[in-house]
Design a protein around this motif. Structure first.
Motif, PDB file in Angstrom:
ATOM      1  N   ALA A 234      29.835  38.713  44.064  1.00  0.00           N
ATOM      2  CA  ALA A 234      30.932  38.167  43.162  1.00  0.00           C
ATOM      3  C   ALA A 234      31.000  36.806  43.200  1.00  0.00           C
ATOM      4  N   VAL A 235      30.519  35.995  44.142  1.00  0.00           N
ATOM      5  CA  VAL A 235      30.451  34.572  44.088  1.00  0.00           C
ATOM      6  C   VAL A 235      29.494  34.009  42.918  1.00  0.00           C
ATOM      7  N   ARG A 236      28.286  34.523  43.522  1.00  0.00           N
ATOM      8  CA  ARG A 236      27.025  34.285  42.567  1.00  0.00           C
ATOM      9  C   ARG A 236      27.378  34.638  41.140  1.00  0.00           C
ATOM     10  N   ALA A 237      28.022  35.733  40.740  1.00  0.00           N
ATOM     11  CA  ALA A 237      28.393  36.139  39.452  1.00  0.00           C
ATOM     12  C   ALA A 237      29.226  34.941  38.954  1.00  0.00           C
TER      13      ALA A 237
ATOM     14  N   GLN B 165      22.579  40.420  36.295  1.00  0.00           N
ATOM     15  CA  GLN B 165      23.940  40.169  35.907  1.00  0.00           C
ATOM     16  C   GLN B 165      24.461  41.058  34.604  1.00  0.00           C
ATOM     17  N   LEU B 166      24.571  42.204  35.109  1.00  0.00           N
ATOM     18  CA  LEU B 166      24.984  43.189  33.940  1.00  0.00           C
ATOM     19  C   LEU B 166      26.105  43.036  32.782  1.00  0.00           C
ATOM     20  N   ALA B 167      27.246  42.674  33.674  1.00  0.00           N
ATOM     21  CA  ALA B 167      28.502  42.274  32.957  1.00  0.00           C
ATOM     22  C   ALA B 167      28.439  41.310  31.925  1.00  0.00           C
ATOM     23  N   ALA B 168      27.810  40.209  32.330  1.00  0.00           N
ATOM     24  CA  ALA B 168      27.576  39.126  31.440  1.00  0.00           C
ATOM     25  C   ALA B 168      26.739  39.404  30.550  1.00  0.00           C
ATOM     26  N   TRP B 169      25.760  40.063  30.879  1.00  0.00           N
ATOM     27  CA  TRP B 169      24.637  40.473  29.616  1.00  0.00           C
ATOM     28  C   TRP B 169      25.149  41.415  28.695  1.00  0.00           C
ATOM     29  N   GLN B 170      25.836  42.601  29.128  1.00  0.00           N
ATOM     30  CA  GLN B 170      26.504  43.424  28.331  1.00  0.00           C
ATOM     31  C   GLN B 170      27.623  42.797  27.355  1.00  0.00           C
ATOM     32  N   HIS B 171      28.375  41.672  27.726  1.00  0.00           N
ATOM     33  CA  HIS B 171      29.054  40.856  26.876  1.00  0.00           C
ATOM     34  C   HIS B 171      28.168  40.197  25.782  1.00  0.00           C
TER      35      HIS B 171
ATOM     36  N   ARG C  98      34.816  34.272  29.442  1.00  0.00           N
ATOM     37  CA  ARG C  98      34.507  35.909  29.439  1.00  0.00           C
ATOM     38  C   ARG C  98      33.345  36.121  29.481  1.00  0.00           C
ATOM     39  N   PRO C  99      33.090  37.513  30.150  1.00  0.00           N
ATOM     40  CA  PRO C  99      34.231  38.563  30.361  1.00  0.00           C
ATOM     41  C   PRO C  99      35.134  38.144  31.414  1.00  0.00           C
ATOM     42  N   PHE C 100      36.421  38.690  31.209  1.00  0.00           N
ATOM     43  CA  PHE C 100      37.488  38.178  32.401  1.00  0.00           C
ATOM     44  C   PHE C 100      37.082  38.945  33.595  1.00  0.00           C
TER      45      PHE C 100
ATOM     46  N   PHE D 136      38.965  39.025  37.632  1.00  0.00           N
ATOM     47  CA  PHE D 136      39.944  38.923  38.644  1.00  0.00           C
ATOM     48  C   PHE D 136      39.100  37.931  39.964  1.00  0.00           C
ATOM     49  N   SER D 137      38.036  38.631  40.103  1.00  0.00           N
ATOM     50  CA  SER D 137      37.245  38.113  41.667  1.00  0.00           C
ATOM     51  C   SER D 137      36.901  36.559  41.210  1.00  0.00           C
ATOM     52  N   ARG D 138      36.601  36.351  39.919  1.00  0.00           N
ATOM     53  CA  ARG D 138      36.107  34.730  39.573  1.00  0.00           C
ATOM     54  C   ARG D 138      37.379  34.030  39.861  1.00  0.00           C
ATOM     55  N   LEU D 139      38.560  34.444  39.256  1.00  0.00           N
ATOM     56  CA  LEU D 139      39.980  33.488  39.570  1.00  0.00           C
ATOM     57  C   LEU D 139      40.066  33.524  41.206  1.00  0.00           C
ATOM     58  N   PHE D 140      39.911  34.672  41.693  1.00  0.00           N
ATOM     59  CA  PHE D 140      40.229  34.586  43.441  1.00  0.00           C
ATOM     60  C   PHE D 140      39.363  33.471  44.009  1.00  0.00           C
ATOM     61  N   PHE D 141      37.987  33.577  43.722  1.00  0.00           N
ATOM     62  CA  PHE D 141      36.947  32.907  44.315  1.00  0.00           C
ATOM     63  C   PHE D 141      36.949  31.346  43.834  1.00  0.00           C
ATOM     64  N   THR D 142      37.869  30.954  42.913  1.00  0.00           N
ATOM     65  CA  THR D 142      37.878  29.471  42.308  1.00  0.00           C
ATOM     66  C   THR D 142      39.116  29.040  42.961  1.00  0.00           C
ATOM     67  N   TYR D 143      40.259  29.793  43.007  1.00  0.00           N
ATOM     68  CA  TYR D 143      41.762  29.217  43.126  1.00  0.00           C
ATOM     69  C   TYR D 143      42.244  29.714  44.484  1.00  0.00           C
ATOM     70  N   VAL D 144      41.838  30.561  45.037  1.00  0.00           N
ATOM     71  CA  VAL D 144      42.472  31.122  46.342  1.00  0.00           C
ATOM     72  C   VAL D 144      41.397  30.926  47.282  1.00  0.00           C
ATOM     73  N   LEU D 145      40.324  31.284  47.259  1.00  0.00           N
ATOM     74  CA  LEU D 145      39.267  30.950  48.409  1.00  0.00           C
ATOM     75  C   LEU D 145      38.189  30.297  47.479  1.00  0.00           C
ATOM     76  N   PRO D 146      38.120  29.148  47.386  1.00  0.00           N
ATOM     77  CA  PRO D 146      37.396  28.239  46.474  1.00  0.00           C
ATOM     78  C   PRO D 146      35.644  28.321  46.786  1.00  0.00           C
ATOM     79  N   LEU D 147      35.394  29.390  46.871  1.00  0.00           N
ATOM     80  CA  LEU D 147      33.677  29.306  47.199  1.00  0.00           C
ATOM     81  C   LEU D 147      33.117  29.047  45.929  1.00  0.00           C
ATOM     82  N   ILE D 148      33.338  29.747  44.766  1.00  0.00           N
ATOM     83  CA  ILE D 148      32.681  29.252  43.526  1.00  0.00           C
ATOM     84  C   ILE D 148      32.452  27.714  43.385  1.00  0.00           C
ATOM     85  N   PRO D 149      33.682  26.951  43.199  1.00  0.00           N
ATOM     86  CA  PRO D 149      33.415  25.470  43.162  1.00  0.00           C
ATOM     87  C   PRO D 149      32.526  24.974  44.112  1.00  0.00           C
ATOM     88  N   LEU D 150      32.903  25.126  45.157  1.00  0.00           N
ATOM     89  CA  LEU D 150      32.351  24.428  46.370  1.00  0.00           C
ATOM     90  C   LEU D 150      30.886  24.697  46.401  1.00  0.00           C
TER      91      LEU D 150
END
Length: 264
Positions: A19-22, A93-99, A188-190, A192-206
Motif C-alpha cells: 500500500a505504501v509502495r503504491a 500496480q493494477l489499480a493505477a494501470w486499470q485507471h 486518482r484513483p482515490f 483511503f490507504s494513500r490518505l492514511f499513509f500520508t497524513y496519519v502515519l506519514p510513511l509515503i512522504p517520508l
C-alpha cells in the motif's frame, strides 16, 4: 554531480508494504504527468520506434505508469498517431494501470502478471522503454537489462527525469514534500490507504523523500550509460546515443537510446 552511490531504496525491498509502495508510485505518476517530465524525449523515442518499425512502447519497470499518458498523447498528436503503450513491472500496480487503461480508451494496456525486466518474454512486442527506474539497477543488472534487449533484437530507451544536480536533491528535501502533502487528495484513483499513509502515519512522504534523494545519487550519467550499453553490446550491433535534453523551463532528462545498426 558525478558521484554515484548504490544505496537502498524502500520501494525496491520485497518486504516493503504494498500500500505504501503504491502510494509512492501514484504520487510520482501524478507529478510526472502534470509536469510533462518526459515530453522532451518524445522525438528520441519516436525516432527509435520508427527505426525499428514499432508503434507500441513496451514499458518495463512501469511502476504506476508515470508519464505514460503524457508520452502517449505526445506520440499520437505528433509522429505516431497509432501509438500504444503496454505497461509491465515486477510488482504490477493494477489499480493505477486499470485507471490509465480506461482513461485512454485502451491505448495504454498492461500485463497483469509480473515481468522481469532482465528476462522479458519474447512474445511481448514493442520498443522497450524504462522511465524513472533504470537507476534502481546495479551496474551488472543494468547491463543485463540492456543485453536482454540486444539479444532479442529490440530497440530500447532508458529515460530518467533528472539531470543529476545538487539542486534537484535540495528540491527533493524541501519543495516536493510540501507539494506531495497538497496534491495527495487529488490523485486518482482515490485511495483511503494513500490518505492514511500520508497524513496519519506519514510513511509515503517520508519514504518518498528518502527514495527521491537516493534515486538522484544512483542516477547513471550519460557516459556511464554508454559504457553499460557497449558492454551489453560488445560486437557493436547497435546504434547507441546518450545525453541530456532540457525542458524550456529548466529541468533536464537523462537518456540512452539504442536500436540495431541494420535499422539505423
Amino acid at each position: 554531480m558525478r558521484i554515484r552511490l548504490q544505496l537502498f531504496e524502500f520501494e525496491d525491498q520485497p518486504w516493503f508494504p504494498a500500500a505504501v509502495r503504491a502510494g509512492m508510485m501514484d504520487y510520482l505518476r501524478f507529478m510526472i504527468t502534470r509536469l510533462h517530465t518526459y515530453r522532451p524525449i518524445v522525438p528520441l523515442l519516436a525516432e527509435g520506434m520508427r527505426r525499428t518499425g514499432q508503434t507500441q512502447v513496451l514499458e518495463l519497470c512501469a511502476g504506476a505508469g508515470g508519464g505514460a499518458e503524457d508520452v502517449l498523447q505526445a506520440l499520437r498528436t505528433g509522429p505516431l498517431p497509432t501509438a500504444r503503450i503496454q505497461l509491465t513491472d515486477l510488482y504490477p500496480q493494477l489499480a493505477a494501470w486499470q485507471h490509465l487503461h480506461a482513461h485512454t480508451q485502451g491505448a495504454i494496456g498492461f500485463e497483469a502478471v509480473p515481468v522481469d525486466a532482465l528476462q522479458v518474454a519474447p512474445e511481448l512486442p514493442g520498443f522497450r522503454a524504462v522511465f524513472s527506474a533504470f537507476h534502481h539497477f546495479s551496474p551488472p543488472a543494468a547491463e543485463a537489462l540492456l543485453r536482454d534487449a540486444v539479444q532479442a533484437g529490440r530497440g530500447i530507451g532508458v529515460f530518467e527525469g533528472a539531470g543529476k544536480h545538487w539542486l534537484e536533491v535540495l528540491l527533493a528535501l524541501t519543495v516536493l514534500p510540501v507539494a506531495q502533502l497538497c496534491i495527495t487528495p487529488f490523485i486518482r484513483p482515490f485511495s483511503f490507504s494513500r490518505l492514511f499513509f500520508t497524513y496519519v502515519l506519514p510513511l509515503i512522504p517520508l519514504c518518498t523523500i528518502w527514495d527521491g534523494c537516493v534515486s538522484l545519487l544512483r542516477l547513471y550519467p550519460p557516459d556511464a550509460l554508454l559504457a553499460l550499453a557497449r558492454r551489453a553490446d560488445p560486437t557493436g550491433m547497435y546504434h547507441w546515443q546518450a545525453g541530456k535534453v532540457r525542458h524550456r523551463w529548466g529541468p533536464q532528462v537523462t537518456y540512452l537510446v539504442g536500436w540495431p545498426q541494420s535499422e539505423a
